[in-house]
Enzyme design. Sequence first.
Site, PDB file in Angstrom:
ATOM      1  N   ASP A  23      29.536  36.727  46.321  1.00 16.02           N
ATOM      2  CA  ASP A  23      30.931  37.114  46.546  1.00 16.02           C
ATOM      3  C   ASP A  23      30.991  37.761  47.930  1.00 16.02           C
ATOM      4  O   ASP A  23      29.964  38.122  48.514  1.00 16.02           O
ATOM      5  CB  ASP A  23      31.369  38.122  45.466  1.00 16.02           C
ATOM      6  CG  ASP A  23      32.798  38.613  45.679  1.00 16.02           C
ATOM      7  OD1 ASP A  23      33.659  37.805  46.061  1.00 16.02           O
ATOM      8  OD2 ASP A  23      33.055  39.814  45.495  1.00 16.02           O
ATOM      9  N   SER A  24      32.212  37.971  48.405  1.00 21.69           N
ATOM     10  CA  SER A  24      32.384  38.684  49.658  1.00 21.69           C
ATOM     11  C   SER A  24      31.913  40.135  49.536  1.00 21.69           C
ATOM     12  O   SER A  24      31.634  40.778  50.538  1.00 21.69           O
ATOM     13  CB  SER A  24      33.861  38.675  50.052  1.00 21.69           C
ATOM     14  OG  SER A  24      34.642  39.161  48.973  1.00 21.69           O
ATOM     15  N   TYR A  46      37.038  38.640  52.542  1.00 19.05           N
ATOM     16  CA  TYR A  46      37.208  37.245  52.955  1.00 19.05           C
ATOM     17  C   TYR A  46      38.687  36.836  52.823  1.00 19.05           C
ATOM     18  O   TYR A  46      39.120  35.891  53.459  1.00 19.05           O
ATOM     19  CB  TYR A  46      36.389  36.312  52.045  1.00 19.05           C
ATOM     20  CG  TYR A  46      34.897  36.243  52.275  1.00 19.05           C
ATOM     21  CD1 TYR A  46      34.215  37.137  53.095  1.00 19.05           C
ATOM     22  CD2 TYR A  46      34.153  35.252  51.641  1.00 19.05           C
ATOM     23  CE1 TYR A  46      32.841  37.043  53.271  1.00 19.05           C
ATOM     24  CE2 TYR A  46      32.782  35.142  51.813  1.00 19.05           C
ATOM     25  CZ  TYR A  46      32.125  36.043  52.619  1.00 19.05           C
ATOM     26  OH  TYR A  46      30.755  35.938  52.788  1.00 19.05           O
ATOM     27  N   CYS A  78      33.730  34.076  43.875  1.00 20.58           N
ATOM     28  CA  CYS A  78      34.804  34.560  44.758  1.00 20.58           C
ATOM     29  C   CYS A  78      35.837  33.447  44.855  1.00 20.58           C
ATOM     30  O   CYS A  78      35.496  32.301  45.179  1.00 20.58           O
ATOM     31  CB  CYS A  78      34.218  34.874  46.137  1.00 20.58           C
ATOM     32  SG  CYS A  78      35.448  35.303  47.389  1.00 20.58           S
ATOM     33  N   ASN A  79      37.064  33.797  44.578  1.00 14.86           N
ATOM     34  CA  ASN A  79      38.124  32.783  44.602  1.00 14.86           C
ATOM     35  C   ASN A  79      38.415  32.300  46.016  1.00 14.86           C
ATOM     36  O   ASN A  79      38.662  31.122  46.245  1.00 14.86           O
ATOM     37  CB  ASN A  79      39.399  33.363  43.989  1.00 14.86           C
ATOM     38  CG  ASN A  79      39.248  33.593  42.505  1.00 14.86           C
ATOM     39  OD1 ASN A  79      39.625  32.751  41.714  1.00 14.86           O
ATOM     40  ND2 ASN A  79      38.690  34.722  42.111  1.00 14.86           N
ATOM     41  N   THR A  80      38.396  33.234  46.978  1.00 17.62           N
ATOM     42  CA  THR A  80      38.701  32.852  48.357  1.00 17.62           C
ATOM     43  C   THR A  80      37.623  31.910  48.888  1.00 17.62           C
ATOM     44  O   THR A  80      37.931  30.873  49.496  1.00 17.62           O
ATOM     45  CB  THR A  80      38.786  34.107  49.253  1.00 17.62           C
ATOM     46  OG1 THR A  80      39.631  35.075  48.632  1.00 17.62           O
ATOM     47  CG2 THR A  80      39.323  33.771  50.616  1.00 17.62           C
ATOM     48  N   GLU A  98      38.845  48.379  44.846  1.00 14.64           N
ATOM     49  CA  GLU A  98      37.661  48.894  45.548  1.00 14.64           C
ATOM     50  C   GLU A  98      37.593  50.423  45.494  1.00 14.64           C
ATOM     51  O   GLU A  98      36.526  51.011  45.490  1.00 14.64           O
ATOM     52  CB  GLU A  98      37.703  48.461  47.024  1.00 14.64           C
ATOM     53  CG  GLU A  98      37.438  47.005  47.239  1.00 14.64           C
ATOM     54  CD  GLU A  98      35.957  46.697  47.379  1.00 14.64           C
ATOM     55  OE1 GLU A  98      35.198  47.584  47.770  1.00 14.64           O
ATOM     56  OE2 GLU A  98      35.582  45.554  47.066  1.00 14.64           O
ATOM     57  N   CYS A 107      41.523  36.270  41.561  1.00  8.35           N
ATOM     58  CA  CYS A 107      40.742  37.113  42.470  1.00  8.35           C
ATOM     59  C   CYS A 107      39.807  37.928  41.586  1.00  8.35           C
ATOM     60  O   CYS A 107      40.230  38.451  40.550  1.00  8.35           O
ATOM     61  CB  CYS A 107      41.667  38.028  43.265  1.00  8.35           C
ATOM     62  SG  CYS A 107      40.776  39.255  44.252  1.00  8.35           S
ATOM     63  N   THR A 108      38.541  38.010  42.006  1.00  5.08           N
ATOM     64  CA  THR A 108      37.549  38.650  41.140  1.00  5.08           C
ATOM     65  C   THR A 108      37.791  40.151  40.964  1.00  5.08           C
ATOM     66  O   THR A 108      37.204  40.768  40.088  1.00  5.08           O
ATOM     67  CB  THR A 108      36.138  38.415  41.714  1.00  5.08           C
ATOM     68  OG1 THR A 108      36.151  38.743  43.109  1.00  5.08           O
ATOM     69  CG2 THR A 108      35.726  36.980  41.531  1.00  5.08           C
ATOM     70  N   HIS A 109      38.644  40.738  41.806  1.00  6.48           N
ATOM     71  CA  HIS A 109      38.957  42.164  41.658  1.00  6.48           C
ATOM     72  C   HIS A 109      40.013  42.427  40.586  1.00  6.48           C
ATOM     73  O   HIS A 109      40.114  43.541  40.074  1.00  6.48           O
ATOM     74  CB  HIS A 109      39.479  42.745  42.968  1.00  6.48           C
ATOM     75  CG  HIS A 109      38.431  42.944  44.010  1.00  6.48           C
ATOM     76  ND1 HIS A 109      37.746  41.901  44.580  1.00  6.48           N
ATOM     77  CD2 HIS A 109      37.945  44.078  44.584  1.00  6.48           C
ATOM     78  CE1 HIS A 109      36.892  42.382  45.467  1.00  6.48           C
ATOM     79  NE2 HIS A 109      36.993  43.696  45.489  1.00  6.48           N
TER      80      HIS A 109
END
Length: 274
Positions: A7-8, A39, A70-72, A152, A183-185
Amino acid sequence: MRIGVFDSGIGGLTVLRTLADALPGHDLVYLGDTARVPYGTRSPQTVIRYSLRVASYLYEQDVGAIVIACNTATTWAMDALQRAGQAVGVPVFGVVTPGVSAALKVHKTGAIAILGTEGTIAGGAYQRGLAAAHAGVTVIPVACPLLVPLAEEGWVTGDVPRGVAEHYLGGLRGQVDTAILGCTHYPLLSSVIAEALPDVTLVDSAQETANVVLKELGPGDDTNRSIRFLVTDHVERFKRVGATFFGTEPTHVTWVDLPEPSGEFAAPSRTDTA
Ligand code: DGL
């Protein structure tokens, strides 16, 4: 097998957690590109370059498969990573196609929202995937950039995240019955997202991604498997903030520098000018 997951930064730990449960007999190596996060606001060319660099490093770690958590990165770099992976015999899995499948299993009316970073929404991979899989679908994409820094910070409940979720999502009420957390967040913010979107089914692609990987690779048979973490910056912050995403504080975290790759993983040269 050793599976590389990247992931980023920290968000992909929500996917790693699910993979760790679903595939208990494989070694997992997670690489968080914390020196280059986010990202989500970067150009496609930059996301492709960064992703190839990470994948090349994972390949050097002898991984037998790569999961883009990571989706992006999946949105912009899936094709480039799959081409490089094919050349060296390493299958590459992303989170977008599983997210699309998961949404199509639960939607009722075909009205589906996609919540993601600017890059994920602009890249359109979810929109194309849904349209290709289901002719009658209506897709409403919404970029929610402030949700990543909130997650975050671990600031996932209370007035501020509630207000931000309402700002982005209030207009969707009554318009959709399903929303993909693209989005993974975002799984960390699912309670405030659910408040903004009552009666909407929230879809997290992590479980479906794990199902796809499990089907391809099997659960593995290593009774003493390891989970290692590599980060490109800030080991202590990764451990501290990562605990929220992973459920427990990540151990065995090592800082790594990523050299510019060559060969199959070399980035295509850029042609854009200012
Ligand atoms: N992990 C990224 C994603 O799923 C979000 C964070 C970033 O912008 O790098 O799109």
